[in-house]
Design a protein around this motif. Structure first.
Motif, mmCIF file in Angstrom:
data_model
loop_
_atom_site.group_PDB
_atom_site.id
_atom_site.type_symbol
_atom_site.label_atom_id
_atom_site.label_comp_id
_atom_site.label_asym_id
_atom_site.label_seq_id
_atom_site.Cartn_x
_atom_site.Cartn_y
_atom_site.Cartn_z
ATOM 1 N N LEU A 6 0.899 -1.087 -0.033
ATOM 2 C CA LEU A 6 0.071 -0.034 0.127
ATOM 3 C C LEU A 6 0.952 1.558 -0.069
ATOM 4 O O LEU A 6 1.722 1.542 0.845
ATOM 5 C CB LEU A 6 -0.797 0.099 1.295
ATOM 6 C CG LEU A 6 -1.945 1.121 1.135
ATOM 7 C CD1 LEU A 6 -2.700 1.345 0.267
ATOM 8 C CD2 LEU A 6 -2.622 1.044 2.804
ATOM 9 N N GLY A 7 0.783 2.117 -1.151
ATOM 10 C CA GLY A 7 1.526 3.372 -1.302
ATOM 11 C C GLY A 7 1.801 3.482 -2.502
ATOM 12 O O GLY A 7 1.489 3.285 -3.561
ATOM 13 N N THR A 38 -2.338 1.813 -4.646
ATOM 14 C CA THR A 38 -1.681 3.031 -4.933
ATOM 15 C C THR A 38 -2.428 4.190 -5.335
ATOM 16 O O THR A 38 -3.737 4.002 -5.407
ATOM 17 C CB THR A 38 -0.469 2.784 -5.996
ATOM 18 O OG1 THR A 38 0.362 3.761 -5.990
ATOM 19 C CG2 THR A 38 -0.957 2.619 -7.319
ATOM 20 N N SER A 72 -9.483 4.587 0.240
ATOM 21 C CA SER A 72 -8.640 3.207 0.366
ATOM 22 C C SER A 72 -8.880 2.287 1.468
ATOM 23 O O SER A 72 -8.749 1.148 1.246
ATOM 24 C CB SER A 72 -7.156 3.955 0.735
ATOM 25 O OG SER A 72 -6.654 4.470 -0.676
ATOM 26 N N ALA A 90 2.231 -1.369 4.304
ATOM 27 C CA ALA A 90 2.025 0.043 3.996
ATOM 28 C C ALA A 90 3.460 0.780 4.073
ATOM 29 O O ALA A 90 4.243 0.363 4.729
ATOM 30 C CB ALA A 90 1.056 0.657 5.105
ATOM 31 N N HIS A 91 3.601 1.603 2.933
ATOM 32 C CA HIS A 91 4.860 2.276 2.799
ATOM 33 C C HIS A 91 4.587 3.690 3.029
ATOM 34 O O HIS A 91 3.763 4.280 2.217
ATOM 35 C CB HIS A 91 5.376 1.899 1.527
ATOM 36 C CG HIS A 91 5.924 0.551 1.175
ATOM 37 N ND1 HIS A 91 7.196 0.183 1.632
ATOM 38 C CD2 HIS A 91 5.317 -0.531 1.122
ATOM 39 C CE1 HIS A 91 7.480 -1.025 1.519
ATOM 40 N NE2 HIS A 91 6.265 -1.702 1.107
ATOM 41 N N PRO A 96 -0.579 6.016 4.447
ATOM 42 C CA PRO A 96 -0.824 4.496 4.079
ATOM 43 C C PRO A 96 -0.703 3.537 5.260
ATOM 44 O O PRO A 96 -1.578 2.557 5.485
ATOM 45 C CB PRO A 96 0.305 4.133 3.174
ATOM 46 C CG PRO A 96 0.457 5.471 2.316
ATOM 47 C CD PRO A 96 0.195 6.639 3.311
ATOM 48 N N GLY A 97 0.030 3.850 6.246
ATOM 49 C CA GLY A 97 0.256 3.168 7.288
ATOM 50 C C GLY A 97 -0.971 2.853 8.276
ATOM 51 O O GLY A 97 -1.335 2.185 8.658
ATOM 52 N N GLY A 100 -3.536 0.700 6.424
ATOM 53 C CA GLY A 100 -3.096 -0.449 6.707
ATOM 54 C C GLY A 100 -3.514 -1.039 8.149
ATOM 55 O O GLY A 100 -4.064 -2.120 8.334
ATOM 56 N N THR A 111 -0.107 -6.804 9.952
ATOM 57 C CA THR A 111 0.395 -5.504 9.068
ATOM 58 C C THR A 111 1.659 -5.191 9.258
ATOM 59 O O THR A 111 2.457 -5.642 10.456
ATOM 60 C CB THR A 111 -0.585 -4.234 9.480
ATOM 61 O OG1 THR A 111 -0.421 -4.191 10.894
ATOM 62 C CG2 THR A 111 -2.000 -4.441 9.206
ATOM 63 N N VAL A 113 4.576 -1.966 8.213
ATOM 64 C CA VAL A 113 4.616 -0.440 8.012
ATOM 65 C C VAL A 113 5.952 -0.194 7.965
ATOM 66 O O VAL A 113 7.079 -0.624 8.562
ATOM 67 C CB VAL A 113 4.125 0.686 8.949
ATOM 68 C CG1 VAL A 113 2.538 0.401 8.987
ATOM 69 C CG2 VAL A 113 4.591 0.546 10.252
ATOM 70 N N THR A 140 1.063 -2.259 14.673
ATOM 71 C CA THR A 140 1.254 -2.688 13.697
ATOM 72 C C THR A 140 2.028 -4.018 14.135
ATOM 73 O O THR A 140 2.486 -4.061 15.274
ATOM 74 C CB THR A 140 2.054 -1.914 12.521
ATOM 75 O OG1 THR A 140 2.568 -2.816 11.393
ATOM 76 C CG2 THR A 140 3.437 -1.569 13.146
#
Length: 353
Positions: A6-7, A38, A72, A90-91, A96-97, A100, A111, A113, A140
């Motif tokens: 994700l990102g 993305t 998202s 997630a990036h 994103p984090g 996620g 998850t 990150v 996470t």
């Protein structure tokens, strides 16, 4: 295992995008099924066996992140169900984090990150964002950081040390190599001057204004090519014009950096803050000596055998370092050979899950 990233991801341009692409290919090599969610882009498509999807986020300043956050979450829940996802990776911590971690809790999935730099270096200092970042980091299963400075910052925020892993960026040394010389014909340069190259987003953190000031102070006659785009581009172009800083060419964001790098003489990264700069790895793999500032993870990726480090926000030091390398052909050739050799250390990503 089924993994969703994700990102940022190609066709988006930048260090995070380069990292997630290489990660997706490493995951596929070990037999995982990989999917990507993305940001919107008109040219998004499946890439090298990876299913790439987007969610709604209009390009409105200040609102894009909010729309991406909301849309998202629904999209990611759908992907987790449809593709039977095991891990959400997630990036960048926000948004994103956060997406996620929330979806992971809702769906009962593990998850991961990855903090890439400015999320911990800049966002975590903002009072309104700091609680959200702590929530992400503490909820996470894995926290990946790209250098030891970021690891220390994560630990200062109270993260369990056992789930923090330093996973440095990697580089495609086949794509980026000294033999890959094919300088784009649409970039018009002088034929008899050495070329200095900067690649990156034109934002404050990258310190490009100090690079322009250093260019003005240089004694050696060289041409500066600035590859990248961003909110400061107009201001930087205006600065170069009004202060009559000669031989500076802004060429915008490009997808052929691997063709440009082997054709220039020196790579410069004048950042005031930095994560683990992929552009330095790309430059080293292309056989370029590097001048960079001692910011963030820069000192973890280069040493004096491949270039020179100076203090951030010091144009006079930057100018002297660039002059020193450009004036000494033998030094440049030694550093070039060492740069390529040094880059081979970064051909594989460490994936702790």
């Amino acid at each position: 295992m089924h993994v969703v990233l994700l990102g940022q991801y190609p066709p988006h341009i930048g260090g995070v995008s380069s990292h997630t692409y290489l990660l997706s290919q490493e995951l596929k090599k070990r037999g995982d099924e990989v999917y990507v969610l993305t940001y919107p882009h008109p040219n998004v498509k499946d890439l090298d066996g990876v299913k790439v999807e987007t969610s709604f986020a209009p390009n409105i300043k200040g609102l894009r992140g909010l729309f991406f956050l909301i849309s998202s979450m629904f999209k990611l829940i759908s992907m987790v169900r449809h593709y039977n996802i095991d891990i959400i990776h997630a990036h960048f911590l926000l948004p994103p984090g956060l997406i996620g971690v929330v979806v992971g809790k809702i769906m009962g999935k593990k998850t991961v990150v990855t903090a890439h730099g400015s999320d911990l270096l800049i966002q975590a200092d903002k009072p309104i964002l700091r609680p959200l970042i702590k929530f992400v980091l503490n909820n996470t299963d894995y926290v990946l950081v790209v250098n030891n400075t970021l690891k220390d910052m994560a630990l200062e925020l109270g993260v369990n040390p056992e789930k923090v892993h330093v996973t440095v960026n990697a580089i495609d040394t086949v794509k980026f190599n000294p033999q890959n010389k094919d300088f784009p014909s649409d970039i018009q340069l002088s034929q008899n001057k050495p070329i200095i190259l900067f690649v990156g987003n034109l934002v404050f953190q990258k310190g490009v204004k100090y690079l322009l000031e250093a260019k003005k102070l240089m004694k050696y006659d060289a041409e500066l090519v600035i590859v990248g785009d961003g909110p400061l581009r107009h201001e930087l172009e205006k600065k170069a014009d009004e202060e009559e800083i000669g031989d500076v060419l802004f060429v915008g964001a490009r997808r052929d950096v691997d063709k440009i790098m082997p054709c220039v003489d020196l790579f410069v990264l004048p950042s005031v803050s930095e994560g683990f700069p992929i552009t330095i790895l790309e430059a080293l793999a292309s056989g370029l000596p590097v001048v960079a500032t001692n910011a963030g993870g820069v000192k973890e990726v280069m040493d004096e055998s491949v270039g020179l480090m100076v203090e951030p926000s010091k144009p006079d030091e930057l100018a002297r370092a660039m002059d020193k390398i450009l004036e000494d052909r033998e030094l440049r050739e030694v550093m070039s050979t060492a740069a390529r050799k040094h880059s081979i250390k970064y051909v594989k990503l460490d994936i702790p899950y």
